[in-house]
Design a protein around this motif. Sequence first.
Motif, short mmCIF file in Angstrom:
data_model
loop_
_atom_site.label_atom_id
_atom_site.label_comp_id
_atom_site.label_asym_id
_atom_site.label_seq_id
_atom_site.Cartn_x
_atom_site.Cartn_y
_atom_site.Cartn_z
N VAL A 100 -21.75 -12.02 0.71
CA VAL A 100 -22.06 -13.36 0.23
C VAL A 100 -21.68 -13.40 -1.24
O VAL A 100 -22.11 -12.55 -2.02
N LYS A 101 -20.84 -14.38 -1.60
CA LYS A 101 -20.40 -14.52 -2.98
C LYS A 101 -21.04 -15.75 -3.60
O LYS A 101 -21.38 -16.70 -2.91
N LEU A 126 -31.21 -16.24 -0.69
CA LEU A 126 -31.62 -16.28 -2.09
C LEU A 126 -31.53 -17.69 -2.62
O LEU A 126 -30.94 -18.57 -2.00
N VAL A 127 -32.15 -17.90 -3.79
CA VAL A 127 -32.11 -19.19 -4.46
C VAL A 127 -31.32 -19.01 -5.75
O VAL A 127 -31.62 -18.12 -6.56
N ILE A 145 -28.67 -6.25 6.02
CA ILE A 145 -28.33 -6.24 4.60
C ILE A 145 -28.02 -4.80 4.21
O ILE A 145 -28.87 -3.91 4.33
N LYS A 146 -26.80 -4.57 3.73
CA LYS A 146 -26.39 -3.24 3.28
C LYS A 146 -26.78 -3.02 1.83
O LYS A 146 -27.38 -2.00 1.48
N LYS A 147 -26.45 -4.00 0.97
CA LYS A 147 -26.70 -3.83 -0.46
C LYS A 147 -26.92 -5.18 -1.11
O LYS A 147 -26.22 -6.15 -0.81
N LEU A 162 -22.82 -11.07 -4.20
CA LEU A 162 -24.26 -11.01 -4.38
C LEU A 162 -24.92 -10.08 -3.37
O LEU A 162 -25.78 -9.28 -3.72
N ILE A 163 -24.53 -10.21 -2.11
CA ILE A 163 -25.13 -9.44 -1.02
C ILE A 163 -24.02 -8.93 -0.11
O ILE A 163 -23.07 -9.67 0.19
#
Length: 166
Positions: A100-101, A126-127, A145-147, A162-163
């Motif tokens: 996710v960018k 996320l917000v 979720i890896k990181k 981000l994620i």
Amino acid sequence: MYKVKVNETYEFDLSAVNDTLQLNGQAVPVDVRELQDGHLHFIYKNKSYNAEVVSENHENKTSVVKINGKLYEVAIEDQFDSLLKAMGMGAGSGKTAREVKAPMPGLVLNINVAEGQEIQKGDNLLVLEAMKMENMLKSVTEGVIKKINISKGDKVEKNQVLIEFV
């Protein structure tokens, strides 16, 4: 504003402003009449065209259109598709999204997931505050979720990862 690609060859920007068609920023005089059942008639540069939507694929936003007997594959991307693509979650990414960018520069207000957490499509991730507005980023895929590459309070730049997913 729409990004239109025809036969994987021709690309242009298309929009309608005050009932005027804009093609790559230039006003284009086109007279369009909707007939019936996906059929259209239009006049462009003093030439008459008959158009018919032969098939549509809503998932990947493509259509096959017949214009004066010739078939064209048309892909249309709107501003939301462009935003999702910038975030690494474009059409067709579905179950294969890997990250996710950030869609824009902003401030991370809250992170709703943890590394190793299993998530479903549509879960709140996320917000992100941008231009004094809170934007909830949601998952367009299911996975784990890896990181998490950011923390609450971090300032992020557009297209920053981000994620990451497994």
